[in-house]
Design an enzyme around this catalytic site. Structure first.
Site, mmCIF file in Angstrom:
data_model
loop_
_atom_site.group_PDB
_atom_site.id
_atom_site.type_symbol
_atom_site.label_atom_id
_atom_site.label_comp_id
_atom_site.label_asym_id
_atom_site.label_seq_id
_atom_site.Cartn_x
_atom_site.Cartn_y
_atom_site.Cartn_z
ATOM 1 N N MET A 81 0.797 -1.225 0.000
ATOM 2 C CA MET A 81 0.000 0.000 0.000
ATOM 3 C C MET A 81 0.835 1.283 0.000
ATOM 4 O O MET A 81 0.321 2.359 0.268
ATOM 5 C CB MET A 81 -0.945 0.003 1.207
ATOM 6 C CG MET A 81 -1.919 -1.160 1.208
ATOM 7 S SD MET A 81 -2.958 -1.233 -0.251
ATOM 8 C CE MET A 81 -4.021 0.157 0.037
ATOM 9 N N ARG A 82 2.106 1.172 -0.299
ATOM 10 C CA ARG A 82 2.960 2.363 -0.356
ATOM 11 C C ARG A 82 3.071 2.847 -1.793
ATOM 12 O O ARG A 82 3.098 2.043 -2.723
ATOM 13 C CB ARG A 82 4.361 2.044 0.164
ATOM 14 C CG ARG A 82 4.411 1.705 1.633
ATOM 15 C CD ARG A 82 5.824 1.420 2.081
ATOM 16 N NE ARG A 82 6.727 2.524 1.834
ATOM 17 C CZ ARG A 82 6.899 3.570 2.622
ATOM 18 N NH1 ARG A 82 6.208 3.652 3.734
ATOM 19 N NH2 ARG A 82 7.746 4.519 2.322
ATOM 20 N N ASN A 98 0.332 -4.623 -10.805
ATOM 21 C CA ASN A 98 -0.459 -4.416 -9.601
ATOM 22 C C ASN A 98 -1.885 -4.862 -9.879
ATOM 23 O O ASN A 98 -2.307 -4.915 -11.037
ATOM 24 C CB ASN A 98 -0.442 -2.925 -9.219
ATOM 25 C CG ASN A 98 -1.128 -2.651 -7.891
ATOM 26 O OD1 ASN A 98 -1.054 -3.453 -6.970
ATOM 27 N ND2 ASN A 98 -1.790 -1.512 -7.797
ATOM 28 N N HIS A 100 -5.891 -3.982 -8.678
ATOM 29 C CA HIS A 100 -6.702 -2.954 -8.024
ATOM 30 C C HIS A 100 -8.156 -3.425 -7.989
ATOM 31 O O HIS A 100 -8.657 -3.961 -8.976
ATOM 32 C CB HIS A 100 -6.584 -1.639 -8.794
ATOM 33 C CG HIS A 100 -7.312 -0.521 -8.134
ATOM 34 N ND1 HIS A 100 -6.840 0.092 -7.001
ATOM 35 C CD2 HIS A 100 -8.488 0.072 -8.429
ATOM 36 C CE1 HIS A 100 -7.702 1.034 -6.627
ATOM 37 N NE2 HIS A 100 -8.710 1.037 -7.476
ATOM 38 N N ASP A 136 -2.526 3.975 -10.119
ATOM 39 C CA ASP A 136 -3.591 3.209 -10.777
ATOM 40 C C ASP A 136 -3.894 3.705 -12.193
ATOM 41 O O ASP A 136 -5.050 3.747 -12.616
ATOM 42 C CB ASP A 136 -4.869 3.218 -9.927
ATOM 43 C CG ASP A 136 -4.675 2.534 -8.581
ATOM 44 O OD1 ASP A 136 -3.866 1.598 -8.509
ATOM 45 O OD2 ASP A 136 -5.334 2.929 -7.604
ATOM 46 N N GLU A 165 -9.953 -11.568 -8.053
ATOM 47 C CA GLU A 165 -8.524 -11.216 -8.023
ATOM 48 C C GLU A 165 -7.671 -12.480 -7.972
ATOM 49 O O GLU A 165 -6.641 -12.574 -8.641
ATOM 50 C CB GLU A 165 -8.211 -10.324 -6.815
ATOM 51 C CG GLU A 165 -8.752 -8.926 -6.923
ATOM 52 C CD GLU A 165 -8.432 -8.080 -5.700
ATOM 53 O OE1 GLU A 165 -7.883 -8.604 -4.704
ATOM 54 O OE2 GLU A 165 -8.736 -6.883 -5.735
#
Length: 193
Positions: A81-82, A98, A100, A136, A165
């Site tokens: 989450m960085r 990633n 999302h 994102d 996911e």
């Protein structure tokens, strides 16, 4: 992360190996899960790095030590989450993915499921994308829709999205490992092999 490890162990992603799991949280379940699967697990404490770039340089050093370089390997973000520095992202461009919990470009950033519910979305889902310096915003690899049901809560919607996911992220890794992804500007072509 665990879905990807299990897909590799089951032979669904041939030619892949998870070399290291790095977390910014010392209590992350991912570290324990990685160790159970015989994978090196490392906690890099952000408090020990004065800047984001210093922290990202520590990540880069650990990745290189484990055999992941900007020209070989894939950096897979799962629950990380960085925000990554533009320098880190640029050095691994086209090699960081990633996932999302929304159908990007809708509902980027934090609490995507809550955003979808507040906006009255009828469909949400998840997106696997290449990482670029803007949050994102990278080229989309795969997406999976999830219907928003009447009476959904953030938790119930999140649970259904998470199931998708776990299906789509290993597939995206598989496509990358097979060399089936080609970035063309903002789009990702999936090549037939």
């Amino acid at each position: 992360m665990l879905a990807i490890i299990q897909a590799i162990e089951r032979g669904k992603i041939k030619g892949a190996k998870v070399r290291v799991v790095i977390s910014d949280r010392g209590d992350a379940k991912a570290l324990e899960s990685a160790r159970k699967h015989g994978i090196e697990a490392v906690w890099l404490d952000p408090a020990k790095s004065p800047t984001r770039l210093d922290y990202d340089n520590a990540i880069t050093a650990k990745l290189r030590e484990s055999g992941v370089t900007p020209s070989a390997g894939l950096v897979v973000l799962a629950g990380f989450m960085r925000l990554l520095s533009p320098e880190f992202v640029d050095s691994f461009r086209g090699r960081i993915i990633n996932i999302h919990p929304s159908l990007l470009p809708s509902f980027p950033g934090l609490k995507a499921q809550k955003q979808a519910l507040e906006h009255g979305a009828k469909v949400s889902g998840c997106t696997v994308h290449f990482v670029v310096p803007e949050v994102d915003s990278g080229p989309i690899i795969l997406q999976r829709p999830v219907t928003v049901k009447e009476g959904d809560t953030e938790e119930s919607l999140s649970e259904r999205i998470l199931k998708e996911e776990h299906r789509v992220y290993p597939l995206a890794v598989k496509l990358f490992v097979e060399g089936s992804l080609k970035i063309k500007g903002r789009k990702v072509a999936i090549l037939k092999k």
